[in-house]
Motif scaffolding. Sequence first.
Motif, mmCIF file in Angstrom:
data_model
loop_
_atom_site.group_PDB
_atom_site.id
_atom_site.type_symbol
_atom_site.label_atom_id
_atom_site.label_comp_id
_atom_site.label_asym_id
_atom_site.label_seq_id
_atom_site.Cartn_x
_atom_site.Cartn_y
_atom_site.Cartn_z
ATOM 1 N N THR C 239 -4.865 -30.241 -5.026
ATOM 2 C CA THR C 239 -5.081 -28.967 -5.703
ATOM 3 C C THR C 239 -5.846 -29.142 -7.009
ATOM 4 O OG1 THR C 239 -4.005 -26.956 -6.531
ATOM 5 C CG2 THR C 239 -2.844 -29.017 -6.899
ATOM 6 N N ASN C 240 -6.372 -28.040 -7.501
ATOM 7 C CA ASN C 240 -7.086 -28.036 -8.776
ATOM 8 C C ASN C 240 -6.350 -27.167 -9.800
ATOM 9 O OD1 ASN C 240 -7.597 -25.704 -7.310
ATOM 10 N ND2 ASN C 240 -9.534 -25.304 -8.338
ATOM 11 N N CYS C 241 -5.042 -26.954 -9.578
ATOM 12 C CA CYS C 241 -4.287 -26.084 -10.475
ATOM 13 C C CYS C 241 -2.956 -26.714 -10.865
ATOM 14 C CB CYS C 241 -4.039 -24.739 -9.787
ATOM 15 S SG CYS C 241 -3.017 -23.633 -10.791
ATOM 16 N N PRO C 242 -2.715 -26.859 -12.179
ATOM 17 C CA PRO C 242 -1.462 -27.484 -12.610
ATOM 18 C C PRO C 242 -0.246 -26.605 -12.335
ATOM 19 C CG PRO C 242 -2.629 -26.575 -14.500
ATOM 20 C CD PRO C 242 -3.551 -26.447 -13.317
ATOM 21 N N LEU C 243 -0.458 -25.283 -12.265
ATOM 22 C CA LEU C 243 0.669 -24.389 -12.012
ATOM 23 C C LEU C 243 1.091 -24.495 -10.549
ATOM 24 C CD1 LEU C 243 -0.800 -21.405 -14.047
ATOM 25 C CD2 LEU C 243 0.765 -23.187 -14.862
ATOM 26 N N CYS C 244 0.090 -24.623 -9.655
ATOM 27 C CA CYS C 244 0.396 -24.860 -8.249
ATOM 28 C C CYS C 244 1.052 -26.232 -8.099
ATOM 29 C CB CYS C 244 -0.869 -24.816 -7.397
ATOM 30 S SG CYS C 244 -1.741 -23.241 -7.467
ATOM 31 N N GLY C 245 0.502 -27.191 -8.853
ATOM 32 C CA GLY C 245 1.077 -28.534 -8.797
ATOM 33 C C GLY C 245 2.547 -28.512 -9.172
ATOM 34 N N ALA C 246 2.853 -27.782 -10.249
ATOM 35 C CA ALA C 246 4.250 -27.700 -10.687
ATOM 36 C C ALA C 246 5.107 -26.997 -9.632
ATOM 37 C CB ALA C 246 4.336 -26.943 -12.015
ATOM 38 N N ALA C 247 4.595 -25.911 -9.068
ATOM 39 C CA ALA C 247 5.390 -25.155 -8.103
ATOM 40 C C ALA C 247 5.647 -25.961 -6.841
ATOM 41 C CB ALA C 247 4.674 -23.846 -7.756
ATOM 42 N N LEU C 248 4.632 -26.669 -6.364
ATOM 43 C CA LEU C 248 4.750 -27.356 -5.082
ATOM 44 C C LEU C 248 5.346 -28.746 -5.220
ATOM 45 C CD1 LEU C 248 1.228 -26.486 -3.586
ATOM 46 C CD2 LEU C 248 3.388 -25.320 -3.114
ATOM 47 N N ASP C 249 5.010 -29.400 -6.317
ATOM 48 C CA ASP C 249 5.384 -30.805 -6.444
ATOM 49 C C ASP C 249 6.635 -31.002 -7.298
ATOM 50 O OD1 ASP C 249 4.644 -33.673 -6.031
ATOM 51 O OD2 ASP C 249 4.603 -33.614 -8.230
ATOM 52 N N VAL C 250 6.643 -30.420 -8.497
ATOM 53 C CA VAL C 250 7.797 -30.617 -9.381
ATOM 54 C C VAL C 250 9.055 -29.995 -8.763
ATOM 55 C CG1 VAL C 250 8.726 -30.199 -11.703
ATOM 56 C CG2 VAL C 250 6.308 -30.735 -11.416
ATOM 57 N N ARG C 251 8.863 -28.912 -8.007
ATOM 58 C CA ARG C 251 10.023 -28.286 -7.363
ATOM 59 C C ARG C 251 10.316 -28.888 -5.991
ATOM 60 N NH1 ARG C 251 9.628 -21.860 -7.524
ATOM 61 N NH2 ARG C 251 7.796 -22.207 -6.225
ATOM 62 N N TYR C 252 9.693 -30.013 -5.718
ATOM 63 C CA TYR C 252 9.745 -30.538 -4.366
ATOM 64 C C TYR C 252 11.179 -30.712 -3.845
ATOM 65 C CZ TYR C 252 8.551 -33.136 -0.260
ATOM 66 O OH TYR C 252 8.431 -33.518 1.034
ATOM 67 N N ASN C 253 12.059 -31.213 -4.702
ATOM 68 C CA ASN C 253 13.444 -31.443 -4.242
ATOM 69 C C ASN C 253 14.144 -30.133 -3.890
ATOM 70 O OD1 ASN C 253 13.259 -34.198 -4.371
ATOM 71 N ND2 ASN C 253 13.941 -34.295 -6.523
ATOM 72 N N ASP C 254 13.927 -29.125 -4.717
ATOM 73 C CA ASP C 254 14.482 -27.802 -4.420
ATOM 74 C C ASP C 254 13.990 -27.302 -3.067
ATOM 75 O OD1 ASP C 254 15.760 -27.749 -6.773
ATOM 76 O OD2 ASP C 254 14.462 -26.260 -7.750
#
Lengths: 345, 219, 304
Positions: C239-254
């Motif tokens: 991706t080219n978006c840090p907000l998408c990155g956070a939503a998809l990746d940082v929340r990965y465990n959830d």
Amino acid sequence: MENVVVIGGGPAGLKAAAELRSLGLDVALVEKAGVLGGTPVQEKFALLAPELRPAEEVVGALVKAVQQDGVQVHLNSTVTAVAGQGKDFTLTVQNGKGEERLQAGAVIIATGYEHFDPSVKPEYGYGVFPDVITSAQLEGMLSDGKVVRPSNGQVPKKVAILQCIGSRDAQVERKYCCRVGCVVASKQAVELRQKYPDMQVYIFYMDIRTYGRGFEELYWKAQDDFGVRFIRGRGAEVRRRGDELLLKAEETLKARASETPFDMVVLTVGMGPSEGTKAMASLFGLPVAEDGFVEPADRMLAPVSTKAAGVFVAGTALGPKDIEDAALEGAAAALRAAAYLKGGK
Amino acid sequence: MAVAQSPTVVVDGVELTGEWMNFLPFRVETDPFDDALLKETMTLPGGESLAKCWQCGTCSAGCTMNPYVDGFNPRQFIDLVRLGDWEEIRAKSDQIWRCASCQKCTHRCPKEVNTADVVGAITALLERRGVYAKPTNAEVFAEIFMDQVTNHGRIEEAKMGQEFYLKTGRAGELAKRAGMGMQMMLKGQMKLFGGAKVKHWKGMQEVLKRRRAAAGGAH
Amino acid sequence: MAVAKVAYFPGCSLEGFGKSYDESAKFTARALGVELATIDDYSCCGAIEAKRADELSSYLLPARNLALAKKHMNADSLVTPCNGCHYTMRRATTEMKKRPTLVEDVNQLLGEAGEPAYDGKSDVRHFLEYLFNEHGPDAVKAKVKRPLKGLKVVTYYGCLYVRPKIYSAAGKDARHDNPEYPVFMDELLRAAGAEVVEWDGKTDCCGGGHALGDEDNSLKLSASVLEQARQAGADVLTTNCPLCGAALDVRYNDLKSRFGDSIQMPVTYFTQLLGLAFGGSAKDVGLGLQYSGASEALKKRGVV
């Protein structure tokens, strides 16, 4: 000089040329394409709304009049320069063989329109999914007598016709109505249902505008006699799902968004000024309005005259219209040009 | 409510008097259009382009939230505001604030309505008229966000999350996420001390405070 | 090699959850001979929250940064890797170009705050658009040391890189990407040797904007993106978006605990993939900061 050059060989230009001949003037007709008839011939219009009369019968008659009346026809030719003014124009005309000069006391510009290119709106998948086609392409298929899905050569079972593609759309700087899309879609739907009684045909629209004489009756006919389904909602997006196209649209009267499978989607494309119209406007120094079409001297009082003396304009160079109105303007422009040459105003 | 009145009714040859049909409402609305709602919404930030809408449905058809939230329909929200149908708008108050700001509607609107902003303005209208018993999550989030911007000049995502859970009374969920916080600190994505601060910010802080106070909203 | 200097606006997210995007963007730029020079003392763009609070503040916050870039770096344009900042700042510049009185109002406030004035002329560019237009696939190809051969990638552009086109100018001219089916990431990654897989989710919404506000729906939207990417058969989503990155990746465990294996899909930033292709190490591109198994997936394909 008692002669007129008509630029453009579509309905407006043809009618203008024939009427000028009937008034005894010499006429040269310059046409970019290799045939006369304009867009209706080049894009193979089949039947004309609202009477479902063969296009050939109408446009053919206009062409025939010009050919029989001694109009000097220049095919494959474009006007590339203009010199002089008043009643003494010299036009440079380019054709495959080279250049030639035409003298003219007056000029009628009837360079027409061009269909909107829907690949500018990629949400509809035109140019990506083969079964998304334009209304002009459907017209060609109807003309050839067989309507099939480009992807597999099969007759589609369920067709969606989307209205106002490249019309009434600020996102593509086309705020105006194409004026003929509603009746053309109704006509094409009737033709489809006539030819393929098992085919389901849906028209997705925002408003139905069947203003011309006989237009409303054709719209009724589509509903009353042919079971065409009119859905009040603008198509938003076309996707592919397996072998089908998936149309996203809201049935606004029900307030429900929907994803409906279709096997063909027809985009009723709008009309914009043709390249020829833009080129002639700039060559003759004519003002164009916000919509890109030529602005006449006065829309109500001098609708086929321009600010340039001796230069007249007719047909879809002045904005979207049907063949009937285009030919009518051709006749009006012929009258104005003749009066101008006779010393009137 | 409009009622039909019938002064007399004859039953078995006996004439009875009274307003017998008072209990039967007309099914036709009387004078249903009210401009006030439209005018008010159009004065709210983002509401300016509302009146341009011609109800084609392009927004709703492509809308991200429509398939997820029953009744989330930007075209209809606009229609109801324009009709002045406050009761119906109020009935949709739990849907309207859920716009994900994906901008598909604004992107495609043929009339250049800034649909996403308009939906935001309708949400603000509901907030202003006190429809929500407590601030919506979106409102709380916006407030925390703007507090951080006003005070520090930048925001710190992890800290915003913490504050959000505390302010919405969900300390439990915050605790559940503590493990995650540790993980992030170890990875260096969450700062341990202080936060992102802009150095030359005092003047901006004053201006933002003043603007927010003048706007008068909860945020 | 001459080094071009660019006024870089990372945005708050790249100092937080998007740290790996920041590191890899800088690495990638350096490899192409570009220095991403952070605008000194930059501040938040205001996101969509500022306009909720006060319309004028939503122009004031971007204007401060644009004025700083002009004053300290003489830069008429700034480059941001964040889709959110890209949207907010292009909205501000577009509206301010359309309504000159806005510039006056904003400058009044900037003056009161002791900040430099904004000239109303600046341009805001997305880092992806900048890379594509100023360097392009050929420049990428020339720098590749370790091709991303055999790596199947889906490119995920999210919402605010192309939408809405009244601000993004997507589809309006050749400089900007296709408004519905963007391709700039595809072409850069193809030039780096990756196999870009077609899918329908390119510009779907990840729900990141409502990660806290409407968590339930937000997670469903993220899950839908990851699920589609998985069904397309990709090794990684990029991706080219840090907000998408956070939503998809940082929340990965959830996401994983709620939706299970159907959403199993490693998430990366496109700059991480380019950086690796340019010979960077996992550490150079912050690969260790991803939560969704990017390192493992890339190792499996021999990219790391």
